[in-house]
Design a protein around this motif. Structure first.
Motif, PDB file in Angstrom:
ATOM      1  N   SER A 155     -13.584   8.880  15.005  1.00 18.80           N
ATOM      2  CA  SER A 155     -14.521   8.388  13.998  1.00 18.80           C
ATOM      3  C   SER A 155     -15.398   7.266  14.553  1.00 18.80           C
ATOM      4  O   SER A 155     -16.609   7.238  14.341  1.00 18.80           O
ATOM      5  N   LEU A 156     -14.772   6.357  15.316  1.00 21.02           N
ATOM      6  CA  LEU A 156     -15.514   5.220  15.867  1.00 21.02           C
ATOM      7  C   LEU A 156     -16.340   5.594  17.088  1.00 21.02           C
ATOM      8  O   LEU A 156     -17.377   4.996  17.350  1.00 21.02           O
ATOM      9  N   LYS A 157     -15.837   6.539  17.882  1.00 20.59           N
ATOM     10  CA  LYS A 157     -16.471   6.938  19.150  1.00 20.59           C
ATOM     11  C   LYS A 157     -16.857   5.700  19.980  1.00 20.59           C
ATOM     12  O   LYS A 157     -18.029   5.488  20.305  1.00 20.59           O
ATOM     13  N   LEU A 210     -10.392  -5.247   6.566  1.00 19.63           N
ATOM     14  CA  LEU A 210      -9.107  -4.716   7.026  1.00 19.63           C
ATOM     15  C   LEU A 210      -8.847  -3.407   6.303  1.00 19.63           C
ATOM     16  O   LEU A 210      -8.868  -3.354   5.068  1.00 19.63           O
ATOM     17  N   VAL A 211      -8.612  -2.337   7.071  1.00 24.97           N
ATOM     18  CA  VAL A 211      -8.399  -1.019   6.466  1.00 24.97           C
ATOM     19  C   VAL A 211      -7.110  -0.411   7.000  1.00 24.97           C
ATOM     20  O   VAL A 211      -6.665  -0.708   8.109  1.00 24.97           O
ATOM     21  N   GLU A 212      -6.512   0.441   6.180  1.00 24.16           N
ATOM     22  CA  GLU A 212      -5.374   1.244   6.616  1.00 24.16           C
ATOM     23  C   GLU A 212      -5.913   2.565   7.151  1.00 24.16           C
ATOM     24  O   GLU A 212      -6.681   3.244   6.473  1.00 24.16           O
ATOM     25  N   ILE A 213      -5.521   2.920   8.360  1.00 28.06           N
ATOM     26  CA  ILE A 213      -6.066   4.131   8.991  1.00 28.06           C
ATOM     27  C   ILE A 213      -5.038   5.251   9.091  1.00 28.06           C
ATOM     28  O   ILE A 213      -5.329   6.318   9.629  1.00 28.06           O
ATOM     29  N   GLY A 214      -3.844   5.028   8.590  1.00 25.52           N
ATOM     30  CA  GLY A 214      -2.815   6.058   8.626  1.00 25.52           C
ATOM     31  C   GLY A 214      -1.439   5.446   8.558  1.00 25.52           C
ATOM     32  O   GLY A 214      -1.281   4.227   8.419  1.00 25.52           O
ATOM     33  N   GLN A 215      -0.446   6.305   8.644  1.00 27.56           N
ATOM     34  CA  GLN A 215       0.931   5.858   8.610  1.00 27.56           C
ATOM     35  C   GLN A 215       1.484   5.703  10.025  1.00 27.56           C
ATOM     36  O   GLN A 215       0.885   6.155  10.996  1.00 27.56           O
ATOM     37  N   THR A 216       2.637   5.061  10.122  1.00 28.77           N
ATOM     38  CA  THR A 216       3.353   4.935  11.393  1.00 28.77           C
ATOM     39  C   THR A 216       4.741   5.522  11.234  1.00 28.77           C
ATOM     40  O   THR A 216       5.185   5.814  10.120  1.00 28.77           O
ATOM     41  N   ASP A 217       5.434   5.675  12.328  1.00 28.01           N
ATOM     42  CA  ASP A 217       6.755   6.294  12.283  1.00 28.01           C
ATOM     43  C   ASP A 217       7.788   5.458  11.549  1.00 28.01           C
ATOM     44  O   ASP A 217       8.842   5.969  11.164  1.00 28.01           O
ATOM     45  N   ILE A 218       7.511   4.182  11.340  1.00 24.99           N
ATOM     46  CA  ILE A 218       8.452   3.311  10.627  1.00 24.99           C
ATOM     47  C   ILE A 218       8.198   3.333   9.117  1.00 24.99           C
ATOM     48  O   ILE A 218       8.944   2.753   8.331  1.00 24.99           O
ATOM     49  N   GLY A 219       7.107   4.021   8.704  1.00 27.19           N
ATOM     50  CA  GLY A 219       6.795   4.099   7.280  1.00 27.19           C
ATOM     51  C   GLY A 219       5.820   3.056   6.788  1.00 27.19           C
ATOM     52  O   GLY A 219       5.427   3.065   5.615  1.00 27.19           O
ATOM     53  N   THR A 249       0.024   7.615  16.827  1.00 25.13           N
ATOM     54  CA  THR A 249      -0.953   8.217  17.736  1.00 25.13           C
ATOM     55  C   THR A 249      -1.938   9.091  16.975  1.00 25.13           C
ATOM     56  O   THR A 249      -3.146   9.079  17.260  1.00 25.13           O
ATOM     57  N   ARG A 250      -1.437   9.843  16.020  1.00 21.30           N
ATOM     58  CA  ARG A 250      -2.337  10.718  15.256  1.00 21.30           C
ATOM     59  C   ARG A 250      -3.368   9.893  14.495  1.00 21.30           C
ATOM     60  O   ARG A 250      -4.550  10.260  14.437  1.00 21.30           O
ATOM     61  N   ALA A 251      -2.916   8.779  13.917  1.00 16.74           N
ATOM     62  CA  ALA A 251      -3.860   7.903  13.210  1.00 16.74           C
ATOM     63  C   ALA A 251      -4.860   7.300  14.192  1.00 16.74           C
ATOM     64  O   ALA A 251      -6.058   7.193  13.895  1.00 16.74           O
ATOM     65  N   PHE A 252      -4.380   6.913  15.376  1.00 20.06           N
ATOM     66  CA  PHE A 252      -5.266   6.328  16.382  1.00 20.06           C
ATOM     67  C   PHE A 252      -6.312   7.340  16.821  1.00 20.06           C
ATOM     68  O   PHE A 252      -7.503   7.025  16.925  1.00 20.06           O
ATOM     69  N   GLN A 253      -5.874   8.581  17.111  1.00 19.09           N
ATOM     70  CA  GLN A 253      -6.818   9.598  17.581  1.00 19.09           C
ATOM     71  C   GLN A 253      -7.917   9.854  16.553  1.00 19.09           C
ATOM     72  O   GLN A 253      -9.102   9.926  16.903  1.00 19.09           O
ATOM     73  N   ALA A 254      -7.530   9.984  15.288  1.00 23.15           N
ATOM     74  CA  ALA A 254      -8.519  10.227  14.239  1.00 23.15           C
ATOM     75  C   ALA A 254      -9.503   9.067  14.144  1.00 23.15           C
ATOM     76  O   ALA A 254     -10.719   9.267  13.986  1.00 23.15           O
TER      77      ALA A 254
END
Length: 582
Positions: free
Chosen positions: A196-198, A69-78, A187-192
């Motif tokens: 990466s996963l392609k 389980l990894v953290e891939i970025g933040q969300t708008d809720i913090g 969305t920004r975290a998802f896109q990145a």
């Protein structure tokens, strides 16, 4: 992890210690049996909360080396956005010899079946040691974290669970409309992560409302006419028929997503035009085919969760079986898109081309409404039917564009540049100040929505004028070569006519503002002199007055017409700031 209670340990302990040890073991075993059940399994009218979801995947991470389980970025809720990775070989990055299957859950947390189904699926794959060796399975446990925390009963008529999340996120954005404008941190975290996963295959789990019918499970695939042709043929002719056969064998005969042309499904179903703002439309831009699963909100919640489990597992098993073909198709498609010259921008439904599908429905009828007294539609569940109904699923491109050798964008447009970089686009900065001859678009006309949509007034129906111009560019401005596998993303976002272009989403609206004007009473004399000295300009003015009564009666419009022919009129007004270079 839990420790095993063994006999040799027991025989070496004094009585009180032995008693304590036995109690501890019994308690641990009881706790283990509870923890192996999801909140849904303990009560099938419940869906897991955000904190239960993350705790569940953390537990699996601790317990199994094949999970991470990894953290891939933040969300708008913090809160962080998580990704759960499963790999039989414990290698958790994309590799060229295995398929990456990405499953997204909770983009609309009021549609939670996928959340609960994937929690069980991940556990079952790990517990039974049935992870495919040629698959990297990536699961987003819950994508819209803000919506998940905003728990309630907002979906009227939904048949369970007891409570669930909300469609909008912490900024009240519908995240399944954000995959191009990427205003959300989610969305920004998802896109990145996507870049990466392609992934080769993508699933987005949802719940549908609308007409009533017998199917628990419907879905739409990536719009076939938008996919690279080889990937499209494989998906429609081989993958989908096998998937439908597996679903039917498991007790969930599927139908296309139920969007119908008339009042009821019998009038004919219409394929979904998933433009790039949607998750599957975004995936299409990178030669990844996808499925949006839609279980029916009026079916019992346990049936919907089971259908989601069956669907996701079936896609996984097909990816395992078809891995070599799926990998080869995407590799071929990436190279084909590099060489592709002409790209479609806008599609419309071709109603002259119709197929048919087997549909399990209920007879529809009308009766007086107890509320209004007027005629209302209802479906009679005592009158089920099975019949072939029309299916309109051919889309034709009515706007296409030839790619240039390069696009060129000035460095000041940082928001767009950051979007391009995040989505895997290669940009080449100019090494020095230079003058280049480019093909420049001028925005002649466009239509803007009269109501906000996801915080924007979207532009459409764009018409362009193209001019060859010699312009000054500066060190640090960017060339964007179009020999990239991401060409679809490049063209569809940078060409202003694109339905989900950056222009459509208002990224370039400042060019539509005129910055300098004229004072009528002074410019009157200048305009009169210009008309006296320029017979061609006088003729243009007279012809426009003769053909346009409103113009002929508007003195300011006539002055503006002349002003735009002068050197004083700013050349950047309505000039689109992404240039084409051949």
């Amino acid at each position: 992890m839990l420790r095993r209670c063994d006999l040799s340990s027991l025989l070496r302990l004094p009585f009180l210690s032995l008693a304590f040890f036995l109690v501890t073991c019994i308690s641990s075993l009881a706790q283990r049996s509870v923890n192996e059940l999801t909140p849904y399994e303990r009560d099938t009218n419940q869906t897991a909360t955000y904190y239960q979801i993350i705790s569940w995947y953390q537990q699996l991470d601790r317990q199994y080396e094949q999970a991470k389980l990894v953290e891939i970025g933040q969300t708008d809720i913090g809160k962080p956005l998580h990704l759960f990775l499963l790999a039989a070989d414990k290698q958790f990055t994309a590799r060229p010899n295995r398929v990456t299957l990405l499953i997204n859950n909770g983009i609309h947390p009021g549609e939670p079946e996928g959340i609960d189904a994937c929690m069980m699926l991940a556990r079952d794959l790990l517990k039974t040691n049935k992870l495919p060796k040629n698959i990297l399975l990536a699961i987003v446990p819950v994508y819209n974290v803000g919506g998940s925390l905003n728990r309630g009963v907002s979906r009227v008529n939904q048949n369970g669970p007891e409570s669930y999340g909300f469609r909008g996120n912490a900024r009240n954005l519908n995240l399944n409309r954000d995959f191009i404008k990427a205003e959300s941190e989610n969305t920004r975290a998802f896109q990145a992560t996507f870049q990466s996963l392609k992934p080769q295959v993508f699933v987005d789990n949802h719940t549908s409302d609308g007409a009533d019918y017998q199917h628990v499970l419907t879905y739409f695939a990536t719009q076939k006419d938008k996919l690279q042709p080889d990937v499209s043929v494989y998906m429609t002719k081989r993958f989908q028929p096998a998937l439908d056969k597996m679903l039917t064998a498991r007790g969930f005969p599927p139908a296309p997503y139920v969007d119908h042309v008339g009042d009821t499904p019998e009038s004919g179903l219409v394929g979904y035009n998933d433009t790039p703002r949607y998750s599957t439309g975004y995936a299409t831009l990178f030669n990844c085919f996808g499925f949006t699963l839609e279980t029916h909100m009026w079916k019992p919640y346990p049936a919907r969760v089971k259908a989601s489990y069956v669907f996701d597992e079936a896609v996984l098993r097909l990816c395992e079986r078809e891995a070599s073909t799926i990998l080869a198709n995407q590799k071929f498609a990436n190279e084909a898109v590099r060489r592709q010259k002409t790209f479609p921008l806008i599609f419309s439904l071709d109603r002259t081309k119709v197929d048919s599908v087997t549909f399990l429905g209920y007879e529809a009828a009308y009766k007086p409404s107890e509320v209004s007294g007027l005629k209302r539609l209802y479906y009679d569940r005592n009158k089920p039917f099975t019949k072939r109904i029309p299916y309109f699923n051919t889309f034709s491109a009515n706007v296409q564009v030839d790619k240039p050798r390069f696009y060129l964008i000035q460095q000041g447009w940082r928001d767009v540049i950051n979007q391009l970089k995040r989505n895997g686009v290669t940009l080449q900065p100019l090494s020095k100040d230079t003058v280049l001859t480019v093909s420049a678009y001028h925005i002649d006309t466009f239509r803007t929505g009269q109501r906000p949509y996801e915080g924007h007034y979207i532009h459409s129906n764009v018409t362009l004028r193209t001019e060859s111009q010699k312009l000054q560019f500066y060190k640090g401005d960017f060339l964007i070569p179009t020999d990239q596998s991401s060409n679809r993303y490049i063209v569809e976002t940078l060409e202003p006519q694109g339905v989900d272009s950056f222009f459509a989403w208002n990224f370039f609206d400042s060019i539509l503002d005129q910055k300098e004007y004229f004072s009528n009473y002074i410019f009157e004399d200048t305009a009169a002199e210009l008309v006296r000295k320029d017979p061609a300009l006088r003729k243009q003015l007279e012809e426009k007055r003769a053909s346009d009564k409103a113009f002929a009666e508007n003195a300011n419009a006539q002055l503006d017409f002349i002003y735009r022919q002068t050197p004083y009129y700013e050349k950047t007004h309505n000039r689109y700031p992404v240039y084409r270079l051949n």
